[in-house]
Design a protein around this motif. Structure first.
Motif, PDB file in Angstrom:
ATOM      1  N   ASN A   1       0.763  -1.069   0.169  1.00 40.90           N
ATOM      2  CA  ASN A   1      -0.057  -0.037   0.065  1.00 40.90           C
ATOM      3  C   ASN A   1       1.118   1.410   0.053  1.00 40.90           C
ATOM      4  OD1 ASN A   1      -2.331  -1.526   0.109  1.00 40.90           O
ATOM      5  ND2 ASN A   1      -2.078  -1.858   2.324  1.00 40.90           N
ATOM      6  N   GLU A   2       0.857   1.897  -1.103  1.00 44.30           N
ATOM      7  CA  GLU A   2       1.531   3.341  -1.173  1.00 44.30           C
ATOM      8  C   GLU A   2       2.965   3.271  -0.882  1.00 44.30           C
ATOM      9  OE1 GLU A   2      -0.340   6.126   1.195  1.00 44.30           O
ATOM     10  OE2 GLU A   2      -2.241   5.897  -0.228  1.00 44.30           O
ATOM     11  N   PRO A   3       3.613   2.381  -1.526  1.00 43.80           N
ATOM     12  CA  PRO A   3       5.057   1.995  -1.035  1.00 43.80           C
ATOM     13  C   PRO A   3       5.901   3.573  -1.551  1.00 43.80           C
ATOM     14  CG  PRO A   3       4.404   0.808  -3.133  1.00 43.80           C
ATOM     15  CD  PRO A   3       3.198   1.728  -2.615  1.00 43.80           C
ATOM     16  N   ASP A   4       6.857   3.797  -0.979  1.00 45.94           N
ATOM     17  CA  ASP A   4       7.725   4.652  -1.373  1.00 45.94           C
ATOM     18  C   ASP A   4       9.191   3.822  -1.910  1.00 45.94           C
ATOM     19  OD1 ASP A   4       8.848   3.617   0.939  1.00 45.94           O
ATOM     20  OD2 ASP A   4       8.845   5.480   2.114  1.00 45.94           O
ATOM     21  N   GLU A   5      10.039   4.604  -2.411  1.00 45.52           N
ATOM     22  CA  GLU A   5      11.485   3.921  -2.767  1.00 45.52           C
ATOM     23  C   GLU A   5      11.981   3.205  -1.759  1.00 45.52           C
ATOM     24  OE1 GLU A   5      14.176   6.686  -4.072  1.00 45.52           O
ATOM     25  OE2 GLU A   5      15.739   5.510  -4.711  1.00 45.52           O
ATOM     26  N   GLN A   6      12.091   3.672  -0.464  1.00 42.70           N
ATOM     27  CA  GLN A   6      12.784   3.223   0.710  1.00 42.70           C
ATOM     28  C   GLN A   6      12.113   1.797   0.911  1.00 42.70           C
ATOM     29  OE1 GLN A   6      15.862   3.667   2.011  1.00 42.70           O
ATOM     30  NE2 GLN A   6      15.411   2.030   3.165  1.00 42.70           N
ATOM     31  N   ALA A   7      10.767   1.647   1.069  1.00 40.27           N
ATOM     32  CA  ALA A   7      10.215   0.177   1.266  1.00 40.27           C
ATOM     33  C   ALA A   7      10.514  -0.747   0.177  1.00 40.27           C
ATOM     34  CB  ALA A   7       8.713   0.534   1.485  1.00 40.27           C
ATOM     35  N   VAL A   8      10.435  -0.216  -1.234  1.00 41.07           N
ATOM     36  CA  VAL A   8      10.526  -1.081  -2.256  1.00 41.07           C
ATOM     37  C   VAL A   8      12.077  -1.522  -2.041  1.00 41.07           C
ATOM     38  CG1 VAL A   8      10.830  -1.247  -4.672  1.00 41.07           C
ATOM     39  CG2 VAL A   8       8.876  -0.197  -3.471  1.00 41.07           C
ATOM     40  N   ILE A   9      13.031  -0.710  -1.919  1.00 42.36           N
ATOM     41  CA  ILE A   9      14.581  -1.325  -1.801  1.00 42.36           C
ATOM     42  C   ILE A   9      14.493  -2.175  -0.603  1.00 42.36           C
ATOM     43  CG2 ILE A   9      16.757  -0.423  -1.218  1.00 42.36           C
ATOM     44  CD1 ILE A   9      15.641  -0.110  -4.171  1.00 42.36           C
ATOM     45  N   GLU A  10      13.882  -1.986   0.382  1.00 37.37           N
ATOM     46  CA  GLU A  10      14.124  -3.043   1.642  1.00 37.37           C
ATOM     47  C   GLU A  10      13.460  -4.486   1.423  1.00 37.37           C
ATOM     48  OE1 GLU A  10      12.381  -1.253   5.147  1.00 37.37           O
ATOM     49  OE2 GLU A  10      13.689   0.214   5.389  1.00 37.37           O
ATOM     50  N   ALA A  11      12.573  -4.344   0.578  1.00 36.51           N
ATOM     51  CA  ALA A  11      11.838  -5.676   0.107  1.00 36.51           C
ATOM     52  C   ALA A  11      12.509  -6.435  -0.823  1.00 36.51           C
ATOM     53  CB  ALA A  11      10.312  -5.297  -0.364  1.00 36.51           C
ATOM     54  N   ILE A  12      13.363  -5.748  -1.646  1.00 31.28           N
ATOM     55  CA  ILE A  12      14.276  -6.210  -2.676  1.00 31.28           C
ATOM     56  C   ILE A  12      15.375  -6.653  -2.057  1.00 31.28           C
ATOM     57  CG2 ILE A  12      15.695  -5.758  -4.664  1.00 31.28           C
ATOM     58  CD1 ILE A  12      13.439  -3.636  -5.650  1.00 31.28           C
ATOM     59  N   SER A  13      16.028  -5.913  -1.076  1.00 29.35           N
ATOM     60  CA  SER A  13      17.014  -6.383  -0.186  1.00 29.35           C
ATOM     61  C   SER A  13      16.910  -7.568   0.525  1.00 29.35           C
ATOM     62  CB  SER A  13      17.447  -5.109   0.702  1.00 29.35           C
ATOM     63  OG  SER A  13      17.632  -4.252  -0.322  1.00 29.35           O
ATOM     64  N   GLU A  14      15.689  -7.974   0.907  1.00 30.08           N
ATOM     65  CA  GLU A  14      15.126  -8.961   1.592  1.00 30.08           C
ATOM     66  C   GLU A  14      15.097 -10.306   0.988  1.00 30.08           C
ATOM     67  OE1 GLU A  14      11.672  -7.912   3.618  1.00 30.08           O
ATOM     68  OE2 GLU A  14      12.928  -6.663   5.189  1.00 30.08           O
ATOM     69  N   GLY A  15      15.261  -9.991  -0.677  1.00 37.78           N
ATOM     70  CA  GLY A  15      15.296 -11.287  -1.642  1.00 37.78           C
ATOM     71  C   GLY A  15      13.856 -11.383  -2.102  1.00 37.78           C
ATOM     72  N   HIS A  16      13.121 -10.291  -2.119  1.00 30.02           N
ATOM     73  CA  HIS A  16      11.625 -10.366  -2.870  1.00 30.02           C
ATOM     74  C   HIS A  16      11.930  -9.795  -4.218  1.00 30.02           C
ATOM     75  CE1 HIS A  16      10.209 -10.801   1.465  1.00 30.02           C
ATOM     76  NE2 HIS A  16       9.492 -11.319   1.009  1.00 30.02           N
ATOM     77  N   VAL A  17      10.778 -10.202  -4.925  1.00 32.26           N
ATOM     78  CA  VAL A  17      10.731  -9.676  -6.336  1.00 32.26           C
ATOM     79  C   VAL A  17       9.516  -8.574  -6.429  1.00 32.26           C
ATOM     80  CG1 VAL A  17      10.014  -9.848  -8.715  1.00 32.26           C
ATOM     81  CG2 VAL A  17      11.851 -11.093  -7.743  1.00 32.26           C
ATOM     82  N   ILE A  18       9.550  -7.407  -6.860  1.00 32.00           N
ATOM     83  CA  ILE A  18       8.362  -6.392  -6.992  1.00 32.00           C
ATOM     84  C   ILE A  18       7.925  -6.398  -8.169  1.00 32.00           C
ATOM     85  CG2 ILE A  18       7.718  -3.944  -6.479  1.00 32.00           C
ATOM     86  CD1 ILE A  18       8.508  -5.575  -3.835  1.00 32.00           C
ATOM     87  N   VAL A  19       6.735  -6.727  -8.238  1.00 31.27           N
ATOM     88  CA  VAL A  19       5.916  -6.380  -9.557  1.00 31.27           C
ATOM     89  C   VAL A  19       5.437  -5.052  -9.642  1.00 31.27           C
ATOM     90  CG1 VAL A  19       4.161  -7.412 -11.177  1.00 31.27           C
ATOM     91  CG2 VAL A  19       5.601  -8.933  -9.685  1.00 31.27           C
ATOM     92  N   ILE A  20       5.467  -4.288 -10.532  1.00 33.04           N
ATOM     93  CA  ILE A  20       4.973  -2.904 -10.701  1.00 33.04           C
ATOM     94  C   ILE A  20       4.067  -3.004 -11.827  1.00 33.04           C
ATOM     95  CG2 ILE A  20       5.395  -0.527 -11.012  1.00 33.04           C
ATOM     96  CD1 ILE A  20       8.474  -1.115  -9.892  1.00 33.04           C
ATOM     97  N   ALA A  21       2.776  -2.708 -11.354  1.00 35.97           N
ATOM     98  CA  ALA A  21       1.830  -2.824 -12.367  1.00 35.97           C
ATOM     99  C   ALA A  21       1.352  -1.660 -12.934  1.00 35.97           C
ATOM    100  CB  ALA A  21       0.501  -3.611 -12.084  1.00 35.97           C
ATOM    101  N   GLU A  22       2.048  -1.071 -13.967  1.00 39.23           N
ATOM    102  CA  GLU A  22       2.193   0.616 -14.176  1.00 39.23           C
ATOM    103  C   GLU A  22       0.625   0.955 -14.722  1.00 39.23           C
ATOM    104  OE1 GLU A  22       5.021   1.357 -17.243  1.00 39.23           O
ATOM    105  OE2 GLU A  22       5.746  -0.641 -16.756  1.00 39.23           O
ATOM    106  N   HIS A  23      -0.227   0.160 -15.188  1.00 45.05           N
ATOM    107  CA  HIS A  23      -1.470   0.715 -15.624  1.00 45.05           C
ATOM    108  C   HIS A  23      -2.414   0.874 -14.441  1.00 45.05           C
ATOM    109  CE1 HIS A  23      -2.250  -3.627 -15.260  1.00 45.05           C
ATOM    110  NE2 HIS A  23      -3.501  -3.423 -15.366  1.00 45.05           N
ATOM    111  N   ALA A  24      -2.406  -0.218 -13.527  1.00 41.68           N
ATOM    112  CA  ALA A  24      -3.010  -0.117 -12.261  1.00 41.68           C
ATOM    113  C   ALA A  24      -2.434   0.786 -11.095  1.00 41.68           C
ATOM    114  CB  ALA A  24      -3.237  -1.411 -11.643  1.00 41.68           C
ATOM    115  N   GLY A  25      -1.174   1.121 -11.223  1.00 46.99           N
ATOM    116  CA  GLY A  25      -0.500   1.801 -10.035  1.00 46.99           C
ATOM    117  C   GLY A  25      -0.312   1.107  -8.813  1.00 46.99           C
TER     118      GLY A  25
END
Length: 443
Positions: A73-97
Motif C-alpha cells: 500500500n502506497e510504497p515509497d522507494e525505501q520500502a521497495v528497496i528494503e523488500a528487494i534487499s530481503e530477496g523479494h521481487v516487486i511487480v510494478i503494475a504501471e497501468h493499475a498503479g
C-alpha cells in the motif's frame, strides 16, 4: 510512474538491480529485484503460472485474492528497496498503479548441511547449523516436534539489516526471561547487529565481562534440549550457530550428547570437566606459589626435583610461567587462523620443537612445560567454544596473586572469582542457578 523512475536512477549506481519489463496476460508490468539473489527465468515462469491459475479461477489478477503476491500500500522507494534487499521481487503494475511483493525462486547461496566445525559428536546426530536461517529453523524443528514451539521473527538494523528469529516453548520457557528478552529486542530493532559483541550490547549485557551471557551451539539437538529445559534460542541470519539464552555455570560441564552414554560414565565425564576447569585455572598459579613463595609445602624429594629442573633458568617463576603461557596463547591463535593444510604443521613445530628448544636454552623448566600443556588441554574439555575461551582469563589473576601471596593468594583468587560469578545475572537469572529447579517452579 515516479517510483519506476527512481528505481531506474538507482540502477545507475547499483548494477545488481534489474528492472525487467514484460507482460502478464496482456498486462504490462515491470519486475524489480537483485540478480544475485533471484533466479529470474524460473521466477518469471512461476509468476506466469500463478497468473494463469488466477485467470482460470476467475479472480482479479492484481488483487489480494489472486494469490500471486502481497500488495504494498502506497510504497515509497525505501520500502521497495528494503523488500528487494530481503530477496523479494516487486511487480510494478504501471497501468493499475500497484506494487506487488512476491516470493521468488531464489538462488542457492548456502552451503549444504555438514558436520560441525567446532563441536565434535561421538554418539548422536552430526548435522550442524549453517548460515541460512530458514534451514536452521527446519533442522531445529526436526529435533523438536512439539505444538508448544513458538517463533517470533524480527529484522534488526537500518543500514545493515539482518533477520532474526526467537524460539521458545510456550508454558515451559521462564516467563520473566521471555518478557525481558522480547522487550529488549523489540526496543532495539533499529540497531545494527553485525556480530555477537553488538548483540551482547543490544541485549544490555556488559561487554567487559569474563564470562559469556549466552551460549552458542552448532548442534540442533543441543538447541532443542535448551528449549525443552525452558531456555530461549535466537537465530541470526548468516550466522551458523544457535544463540542460547541465558548461559549458566552448569553449561560448562553438561552436554546433551552425554546422555547417550551410561549414567555412571556420563557422571564421570562431567566430574572430569569440573576437575579440568579447576586445573586450568589453578595449576599455573600453584606452580608459582610452590616454587617461589611456599616451597616448604612440598615434600623434600619433589622440591629438590623441581629445583633441579629449574637449574640455570635466569627468570623468576612468575616471568617463566608468563613467558610460556604467552607462547601457548600464540600457538592457539595461530592454529585457529592458519589454513587447515599447514595448521597441524605449525602446531607440531610450536608444541614439540619450540617447547624442546626453550627447555634446552634454559628459559623454562621441564615441569612447567608439562603443567602448562596439561592445563591448556584441560581448558578445551568444557562444553562450548565460548566457555573454553572464558576460563582462559581467570588463571592470570590466580597467577599474579600466587606470585604475591603464595598459596594464600590462590584462596583469595577463588573467593574473588566465586563472588564475581555469584554477582552475574542474565535477565534476572543468576549465573550459578540450577536451572531444572526453576523449570519445575515456573513451568
Amino acid at each position: 510512474m515516479l517510483l519506476l523512475d527512481r528505481l531506474r536512477e538507482r540502477r545507475r549506481h547499483d548494477a545488481d538491480l534489474f528492472l525487467q519489463r514484460m507482460f502478464i496476460t496482456h498486462h504490462p508490468v515491470t519486475l524489480a529485484g537483485y540478480t544475485s539473489l533471484i533466479d529470474l527465468p524460473r521466477t518469471v515462469m512461476l509468476l506466469e503460472q500463478q497468473a494463469r491459475n488466477a485467470i482460470a479461477a476467475d479472480r482479479p489478477l492484481f488483487a489480494l485474492e489472486s494469490g500471486i503476491g502481497e500488495c504494498m500500500n502506497e510504497p515509497d522507494e525505501q520500502a521497495v528497496i528494503e523488500a528487494i534487499s530481503e530477496g523479494h521481487v516487486i511487480v510494478i503494475a504501471e497501468h493499475a498503479g500497484l506494487c506487488i511483493k512476491i516470493i521468488p525462486v531464489t538462488r542457492t547461496l548456502s552451503r549444504s548441511i555438514e558436520a560441525p566445525m567446532t563441536e565434535n559428536v561421538l554418539r548422536g546426530a552430526v548435522s550442524a547449523f549453517n548460515e541460512d536461517l530458514d534451514t536452521n529453523l527446519g533442522m531445529l524443528k526436526k529435533h523438536l516436534l512439539s505444538d508448544k514451539l513458538r517463533t517470533r521473527s524480527y529484522c534488526f538494523g537500518k543500514v545493515r539489516r539482518r533477520r532474526a528469529t526467537l524460539l521458545y516453548m510456550e508454558g515451559q520457557t521462564n516467563a520473566a526471561l521471555l518478557n525481558a528478552l522480547t522487550r529488549r529486542i523489540e526496543s532495539c530493532l533499529d540497531r545494527d547487529v553485525p556480530d555477537l559483541c553488538a548483540l551482547s550490547k543490544m541485549l544490555g549485557f556488559n561487554v567487559w565481562t569474563l564470562i559469556t551471557r549466552f551460549n552458542t551451539t552448532e548442534m540442533p539437538q543441543d538447541a532443542a534440549s535448551a528449549l525443552g529445559k525452558g531456555k530461549a534460542v535466537l537465530f541470526l541470519d548468516r550466522f551458523p550457530f544457535a544463540i542460547v539464552l541465558p548461559s549458566l555455570a552448569t553449561d560448562l560441564f553438561a552436554s546433551e550428547n552425554d546422555r547417550n552414554y551410561p549414567l555412571l560414565l556420563m557422571s564421570a565425564v562431567r566430574l572430569l570437566r569440573v576437575l579440568a576447569v579447576l586445573a586450568n585455572m589453578l595449576m599455573p598459579g600453584l606452580y608459582v606459589a610452590l616454587v617461589s613463595v611456599n616451597p616448604e609445602a612440598l615434600r623434600i624429594e619433589l622440591a629438590m626435583s623441581i629445583a633441579g629442573s629449574r637449574e640455570g633458568v635466569p627468570y623468576p617463576a612468575l616471568i617463566e610461567t608468563l613467558l610460556l603461557l604467552l607462547i601457548l596463547e600464540l600457538i592457539l591463535e595461530a592454529s585457529i587462523r592458519l589454513p587447515k593444510t599447514i595448521g597441524p604443521t605449525i602446531t607440531m613445530v610450536g608444541g614439540i620443537i619450540l617447547g624442546q628448544a626453550v627447555v634446552q636454552a634454559k628459559l623454562v623448566s621441564n615441569i612447567l612445560i608439562i603443567i602448562l600443556a596439561a592445563t591448556t588441554i584441560a581448558s578445551f574439555t568444557v562444553i562450548g567454544f565460548h566457555n573454553a575461551i572464558s576460563i582462559r582469563i581467570p588463571k592470570y589473576l590466580f597467577l599474579v596473586l600466587a606470585a604475591i601471596y603464595g598459596v594464600l593468594g590462590l584462596f583469595i583468587g577463588m573467593v574473588i572469582v566465586c563472588a564475581y560469578l555469584a554477582s552475574v545475572r542474565s535477565f534476572g537469572i543468576p549465573y550459578l542457578y540450577w536451572w531444572r529447579a526453576r523449570e519445575n517452579k515456573h513451568g
